[in-house]
Design a protein around this motif. Structure first.
Motif, mmCIF file in Angstrom:
data_model
loop_
_atom_site.group_PDB
_atom_site.id
_atom_site.type_symbol
_atom_site.label_atom_id
_atom_site.label_comp_id
_atom_site.label_asym_id
_atom_site.label_seq_id
_atom_site.Cartn_x
_atom_site.Cartn_y
_atom_site.Cartn_z
ATOM 1 N N ILE A 57 0.830 -1.201 0.000
ATOM 2 C CA ILE A 57 0.000 0.000 0.000
ATOM 3 C C ILE A 57 0.868 1.256 0.000
ATOM 4 N N ALA A 58 2.026 1.214 0.703
ATOM 5 C CA ALA A 58 2.947 2.351 0.679
ATOM 6 C C ALA A 58 3.447 2.615 -0.733
ATOM 7 N N MET A 59 3.604 1.562 -1.533
ATOM 8 C CA MET A 59 4.013 1.746 -2.922
ATOM 9 C C MET A 59 2.977 2.569 -3.684
ATOM 10 N N PHE A 60 1.699 2.285 -3.455
ATOM 11 C CA PHE A 60 0.651 3.078 -4.095
ATOM 12 C C PHE A 60 0.716 4.533 -3.635
ATOM 13 N N ALA A 61 0.942 4.732 -2.342
ATOM 14 C CA ALA A 61 1.000 6.098 -1.812
ATOM 15 C C ALA A 61 2.145 6.873 -2.448
ATOM 16 N N ARG A 62 3.300 6.208 -2.619
ATOM 17 C CA ARG A 62 4.420 6.894 -3.260
ATOM 18 C C ARG A 62 4.119 7.189 -4.721
ATOM 19 N N THR A 63 3.445 6.247 -5.389
ATOM 20 C CA THR A 63 3.093 6.467 -6.803
ATOM 21 C C THR A 63 2.163 7.662 -6.944
ATOM 22 N N LEU A 64 1.189 7.772 -6.037
ATOM 23 C CA LEU A 64 0.218 8.864 -6.075
ATOM 24 C C LEU A 64 0.755 10.156 -5.465
ATOM 25 N N ARG A 65 1.864 10.031 -4.714
ATOM 26 C CA ARG A 65 2.427 11.176 -3.985
ATOM 27 C C ARG A 65 1.397 11.778 -3.034
ATOM 28 N N ALA A 66 0.614 10.905 -2.437
ATOM 29 C CA ALA A 66 -0.439 11.352 -1.523
ATOM 30 C C ALA A 66 -0.824 10.191 -0.613
ATOM 31 N N PRO A 67 -1.395 10.479 0.545
ATOM 32 C CA PRO A 67 -1.868 9.396 1.411
ATOM 33 C C PRO A 67 -2.966 8.599 0.714
ATOM 34 N N VAL A 68 -3.067 7.332 1.079
ATOM 35 C CA VAL A 68 -4.148 6.500 0.567
ATOM 36 C C VAL A 68 -4.853 5.845 1.749
ATOM 37 N N ALA A 69 -6.098 5.510 1.528
ATOM 38 C CA ALA A 69 -6.876 4.748 2.505
ATOM 39 C C ALA A 69 -6.855 3.282 2.106
ATOM 40 N N ALA A 70 -7.083 2.419 3.072
ATOM 41 C CA ALA A 70 -7.139 0.989 2.776
ATOM 42 C C ALA A 70 -8.064 0.300 3.766
ATOM 43 N N THR A 71 -8.755 -0.709 3.265
ATOM 44 C CA THR A 71 -9.574 -1.577 4.105
ATOM 45 C C THR A 71 -8.969 -2.974 4.044
ATOM 46 N N VAL A 72 -8.618 -3.512 5.193
ATOM 47 C CA VAL A 72 -7.996 -4.829 5.273
ATOM 48 C C VAL A 72 -8.947 -5.781 5.987
ATOM 49 N N ILE A 73 -9.357 -6.836 5.296
ATOM 50 C CA ILE A 73 -10.118 -7.913 5.933
ATOM 51 C C ILE A 73 -9.127 -9.005 6.293
ATOM 52 N N ASP A 74 -8.965 -9.248 7.574
ATOM 53 C CA ASP A 74 -7.997 -10.220 8.067
ATOM 54 C C ASP A 74 -8.753 -11.372 8.726
ATOM 55 N N ARG A 75 -8.870 -12.478 8.002
ATOM 56 C CA ARG A 75 -9.628 -13.623 8.500
ATOM 57 C C ARG A 75 -8.836 -14.428 9.542
ATOM 58 N N THR A 76 -7.538 -14.164 9.694
ATOM 59 C CA THR A 76 -6.794 -14.868 10.745
ATOM 60 C C THR A 76 -7.216 -14.388 12.126
ATOM 61 N N VAL A 77 -7.743 -13.166 12.210
ATOM 62 C CA VAL A 77 -8.208 -12.628 13.497
ATOM 63 C C VAL A 77 -9.666 -12.177 13.411
ATOM 64 N N GLN A 78 -10.346 -12.492 12.291
ATOM 65 C CA GLN A 78 -11.755 -12.140 12.100
ATOM 66 C C GLN A 78 -11.979 -10.638 12.296
ATOM 67 N N GLN A 79 -11.159 -9.828 11.633
ATOM 68 C CA GLN A 79 -11.221 -8.391 11.865
ATOM 69 C C GLN A 79 -11.125 -7.636 10.541
ATOM 70 N N VAL A 80 -11.801 -6.497 10.487
ATOM 71 C CA VAL A 80 -11.614 -5.571 9.374
ATOM 72 C C VAL A 80 -10.917 -4.338 9.924
ATOM 73 N N ALA A 81 -9.823 -3.938 9.283
ATOM 74 C CA ALA A 81 -9.032 -2.795 9.738
ATOM 75 C C ALA A 81 -9.094 -1.689 8.692
ATOM 76 N N ARG A 82 -9.197 -0.447 9.161
ATOM 77 C CA ARG A 82 -9.203 0.730 8.294
ATOM 78 C C ARG A 82 -7.871 1.457 8.474
ATOM 79 N N LEU A 83 -7.183 1.723 7.378
ATOM 80 C CA LEU A 83 -5.841 2.283 7.445
ATOM 81 C C LEU A 83 -5.738 3.606 6.695
ATOM 82 N N ARG A 84 -4.746 4.407 7.109
ATOM 83 C CA ARG A 84 -4.215 5.495 6.314
ATOM 84 C C ARG A 84 -2.728 5.214 6.146
#
Length: 304
Positions: A57-84
């Motif tokens: 995801i950091a690669m995308f941010a560098r490509t865009l030269r701007a922060p990006v948002a991300a939604t991560v569904i992690d089934r190993t812990v049954q959790q959805v995480a929201r990132l910047r």
């Protein structure tokens, strides 16, 4: 599927003119297989999935030269995480209520940058090469994110679940294939009866491969009710479908269990209170400061 391909640049990167904070997506399967924007990541050595996701995801941010948002569904812990995630490799997690506001315009923009049909094409390519594990994980990731964004009854979500059910069948996981296909059939029976029979037939084909008698009886009763519902609705026209309906009743009868006539209104087909996809394991919402997805500036593994 009704989506058409849209132009995208090399590596499936978003265009530099993409709106700021376009939301990317990532998925960690229960076995640790990791997907970012429809691409299965190669996990060398013992590299943790969260580190691989943050680097991608950091690669995308560098490509865009701007922060990006991300939604991560992690089934190993049954959790959805929201990132910047920021161009310098740093990242932070946020609470659900801090996430980008939902809406058709944002969903359309995200899916234009990473079109679902392009992801389906990649799934098919893996399946054609008999890379069934990769194809199944990619299909699961697509279905999970579409369901999270659009709901289980959305057309794209249904198509992704049907693909996932087919791939589970090809892998020999007939129980999972039955469960997934039954959900598609259940929704079709309730929302679009004219398109329901093929979905019930696919669920029946997977069910016919089950060995567990308890599951045969439980799933078979629901299938029988669906076939009766289609018959009552006047859409059980194909001889092959009629034969499948008879086969379900016959197998249930051979099991020594009574086979009741379908009720006028089967709860699985009509209830608005029951979950649309009860087999979908619920995800815990994210919280601020989730350590495994938090990085200080300059901590990008990829850049170091």
């Amino acid at each position: 599927m009704t989506y058409s391909l849209t132009p995208r640049n090399e590596g499936n990167l978003p265009a530099l003119s993409a709106p700021p904070l376009i939301r990317l997506d990532a998925y960690v399967a229960e076995d640790g297989s990791t997907v970012v924007n429809g691409h299965l990541l190669e996990m060398g050595g013992t590299r943790p999935p969260n580190e691989a996701i943050l680097d991608a995801i950091a690669m995308f941010a560098r490509t865009l030269r701007a922060p990006v948002a991300a939604t991560v569904i992690d089934r190993t812990v049954q959790q959805v995480a929201r990132l910047r995630v920021y161009p310098d490799g740093s990242s932070r997690t946020i609470a659900d209520e801090e996430d980008l506001p939902p809406g058709r315009e944002r969903t359309a923009a995200e899916e234009e940058s990473f079109p679902p049909l392009a992801r389906v094409e990649r799934i098919i390519e893996h399946a054609q090469r008999q890379e069934l594990h990769a194809a199944f994980v990619l299909a699961s990731a697509l279905r999970e994110h579409l369901t999270l964004r659009r709901g289980a009854e959305d057309e794209l979500s249904l198509e992704a679940r049907a693909i996932e059910a087919y791939l589970a069948y090809q892998r020999g996981d007939y129980m999972l294939s039955t469960v997934l296909a039954l959900t598609v059939a259940r929704i079709r029976c309730r929302t679009d009866l004219n398109r329901a029979a093929p979905e019930v037939a696919r669920a029946t084909a997977a069910w016919q491969r089950l060995d567990d008698e308890g599951q045969v009886a439980t799933r078979g009763q629901e299938l029988l009710h669906m076939w009766e519902h289609l018959s009552t609705g006047g859409v059980l026209l194909e001889p092959s479908h009629q034969a499948m309906a008879k086969a379900v009743r016959s197998r249930l009868g051979r099991g020594g269990r009574s086979v009741p006539a379908a009720p006028a209104a089967t709860p699985a087909l009509t209830s608005g209170q029951e979950p649309v996809a009860p087999e979908d394991k619920p995800l815990k919402p994210t919280r601020r400061g989730l350590s495994r997805f938090t990085r200080w500036p300059g901590r990008s593994t990829e850049s170091s």
